[in-house]
Design a protein around this motif. Structure first.
Motif, short mmCIF file in Angstrom:
data_model
loop_
_atom_site.label_atom_id
_atom_site.label_comp_id
_atom_site.label_asym_id
_atom_site.label_seq_id
_atom_site.Cartn_x
_atom_site.Cartn_y
_atom_site.Cartn_z
N ARG A 84 4.26 1.92 1.24
CA ARG A 84 3.51 2.60 0.17
C ARG A 84 3.13 4.02 0.59
O ARG A 84 3.13 4.94 -0.23
N GLU B 42 -3.41 2.74 -2.10
CA GLU B 42 -4.79 2.27 -1.97
C GLU B 42 -4.86 0.75 -2.09
O GLU B 42 -5.60 0.10 -1.35
N LYS B 43 -4.11 0.18 -3.00
CA LYS B 43 -4.09 -1.28 -3.16
C LYS B 43 -3.55 -1.95 -1.89
O LYS B 43 -4.12 -2.93 -1.41
N ALA B 44 -2.48 -1.41 -1.34
CA ALA B 44 -1.91 -1.97 -0.12
C ALA B 44 -2.91 -1.88 1.04
O ALA B 44 -3.01 -2.81 1.84
N SER C 15 1.71 -7.07 6.22
CA SER C 15 0.74 -6.17 5.60
C SER C 15 0.96 -4.73 6.04
O SER C 15 0.91 -3.81 5.23
N GLN D 12 -6.20 -1.87 0.77
CA GLN D 12 -7.28 -2.84 0.51
C GLN D 12 -6.85 -4.27 0.82
O GLN D 12 -7.64 -5.07 1.29
N GLU D 13 -5.60 -4.57 0.55
CA GLU D 13 -5.11 -5.94 0.74
C GLU D 13 -4.58 -6.20 2.14
O GLU D 13 -4.26 -7.35 2.47
N ALA D 14 -4.48 -5.16 2.94
CA ALA D 14 -3.90 -5.30 4.27
C ALA D 14 -4.75 -6.20 5.16
O ALA D 14 -5.98 -6.10 5.19
N ARG D 15 -4.08 -7.06 5.84
CA ARG D 15 -4.70 -7.93 6.84
C ARG D 15 -3.90 -7.75 8.13
O ARG D 15 -2.76 -7.34 8.09
N GLU E 34 -0.94 2.61 -5.62
CA GLU E 34 -0.20 1.57 -4.91
C GLU E 34 -0.54 1.58 -3.42
O GLU E 34 -0.67 0.52 -2.81
N GLU F 53 3.95 -3.18 4.39
CA GLU F 53 3.67 -2.81 3.01
C GLU F 53 2.87 -1.50 2.96
O GLU F 53 3.17 -0.63 2.15
N VAL F 54 1.88 -1.35 3.82
CA VAL F 54 1.11 -0.11 3.87
C VAL F 54 2.04 1.05 4.24
O VAL F 54 1.99 2.12 3.61
#
Length: 165
Positions: free
Chosen positions: A52, A33-35, A45, A37-40, A31, A48-49
């Motif tokens: 997680r 790692e996904k956050a 964002s 990768q999707e972070a902007r 979870e 969320e990182v």
């Protein structure tokens, strides 16, 4: 490092059988790692990182406290482990902090009432580093070191104490 190291630690601590607690903390590394990768760039964002990351720290902390509980069977480490598990239910970093702060006295009891041997001291030191970790790289290093001690403890438990004939 990867999720596989985290899963190896969970295997060492909880065994291979599905246990509710293990099932709950198993996806935390992926979870994060996904956050990542999707972070902007932007607040949502990063929130969320951060969330997680905090959940992964909780998962690692729970694993270390389970090792400590198994090693010494003390009530204090089980209570802090349960508190961290309760904090996993929070939906924000602030929520996690609130849950932990409500029973922060448990941490002091953990450090003062714990019967300590060399292995327990090492696990407790790793737990303290987990609480202070601020990056994925630090968590990866802690996972590696935690897995080493978990493997050593399991190895010690598997030694055959029966006398030879």
């Amino acid at each position: 490092m990867s999720d596989s190291l985290y899963q190896q630690l969970l295997d060492q601590v909880f065994g291979l059988e599905p246990v509710d607690l293990r099932t709950e903390i198993s996806p935390l590394y992926l979870e994060l790692e996904k956050a990542l990768q999707e972070a902007r760039p932007g607040r949502k964002s990063q929130e969320e990182v951060s969330f997680r990351f905090e959940r992964l720290r909780l998962g690692l902390g729970i694993s270390l406290l389970q090792l400590l509980t198994d090693l010494g069977g003390d009530d204090e480490s089980a209570q802090v482990r349960d508190l961290l598990q309760e904090a996993l239910l929070a939906s924000t970093v602030k929520g996690i902090d609130t849950v932990v702060q409500q029973k922060s006295y448990l941490f002091e009891e953990l450090y003062t009432d714990l019967y300590v041997n060399a292995d327990a001291e090492h696990i407790l030191a790793l737990f303290e580093e987990t609480l202070n970790a601020s990056s994925k790289e630090e968590i990866d290093d802690l996972l590696d070191r935690s897995l080493e001690i978990a493997e050593d403890l399991e190895f010690q438990g598997e030694e055959d104490d029966t006398p030879e004939e």
